[in-house]
Design an enzyme around this catalytic site. Structure first.
Site, PDB file in Angstrom:
ATOM      1  N   CYS A 113     -57.075  -7.260 -42.557  1.00 39.41           N
ATOM      2  CA  CYS A 113     -56.488  -6.197 -43.357  1.00 39.41           C
ATOM      3  C   CYS A 113     -57.536  -5.136 -43.715  1.00 39.41           C
ATOM      4  O   CYS A 113     -58.023  -4.433 -42.850  1.00 39.41           O
ATOM      5  CB  CYS A 113     -55.806  -6.802 -44.582  1.00 39.41           C
ATOM      6  SG  CYS A 113     -54.528  -5.768 -45.319  1.00 39.41           S
ATOM      7  N   HIS A 114     -57.928  -5.027 -44.978  1.00 36.61           N
ATOM      8  CA  HIS A 114     -58.955  -4.085 -45.409  1.00 36.61           C
ATOM      9  C   HIS A 114     -60.353  -4.709 -45.375  1.00 36.61           C
ATOM     10  O   HIS A 114     -61.338  -4.038 -45.665  1.00 36.61           O
ATOM     11  CB  HIS A 114     -58.655  -3.577 -46.824  1.00 36.61           C
ATOM     12  CG  HIS A 114     -57.497  -2.641 -46.894  1.00 36.61           C
ATOM     13  ND1 HIS A 114     -56.203  -3.067 -46.799  1.00 36.61           N
ATOM     14  CD2 HIS A 114     -57.447  -1.291 -47.035  1.00 36.61           C
ATOM     15  CE1 HIS A 114     -55.387  -2.020 -46.889  1.00 36.61           C
ATOM     16  NE2 HIS A 114     -56.123  -0.932 -47.024  1.00 36.61           N
TER      17      HIS A 114
END
Length: 189
Positions: A113-114
């Site tokens: 994800c991030h």
């Protein structure tokens, strides 16, 4: 995921704002395969988890401080996402150094994800094929990465995924890479 990871130790580097499922599901897969996991953070006590970045989702107990951790004590590193979590990690010099050293060691480093934001700050994204949550792909490209849109990407010792929907493939890739991983020290002997 029938791999035997007995004796393997995995550091999970996370801070407040970590996306709960992105820490929990890979950790569960690793532990079911026999690995020991430890949550490292930039402060002691507990870290606050989130669901979809916005909703409180409980806490995780911190097992150790990244400032005190040694790459040599672990066989792999997991970088879960959530937007707040990696944003805090990428401004912490100890966290950034730990990630850089881990990637340079040749041991598996998995970011979802991030989570790849920390790879960017550590200066290890250039020339690598990576994926991430769509909103940080421009950041990865600007850091010199070749960005693709796949559920999981393995480029050498880096494993990346896009979002919680990719967790089954991401978790399987981590276990598989750790089961077959050799460190640079092992390759030299």
């Amino acid at each position: 995921m029938a791999a035997d990871l007995q004796g393997k130790r995995v550091a999970i580097l996370a801070a407040d704002g970590v996306e709960r499922v992105e820490l929990e599901q890979p950790r569960e897969a690793l532990e079911q395969a026999g690995a020991q996991t430890e949550v490292l953070s930039i402060h002691g006590g507990e870290i606050q988890a989130r669901e979809n970045d916005l909703d409180e989702a409980g806490t995780f107990t911190v097992d150790g401080l990244v400032a005190d951790a040694s790459v040599g004590d672990y066989d792999a590193l997991l970088l879960p996402g959530g937007t707040v979590n990696p944003d805090q990690l990428r401004v912490d010099k100890d966290a950034v150094s730990f990630v850089r050293e881990f990637v340079e060691s040749g041991k598996p480093v998995a970011a979802i994800c991030h989570g790849p934001w920390t790879l960017i700050e550590a200066g290890v994204a250039e020339g690598r094929t990576l994926t991430s949550f769509p909103s940080i792909r421009t950041d990865l490209r600007n850091a010199g990465a070749d960005v693709v849109d796949q559920d999981v990407v393995v480029d050498g010792n880096l494993i990346t995924s896009r979002s919680p929907e990719d967790l089954p493939a991401f978790s399987e890739a981590i276990v598989s890479q750790l089961a077959g991983a050799t460190t640079q020290e092992e390759e030299k002997s």
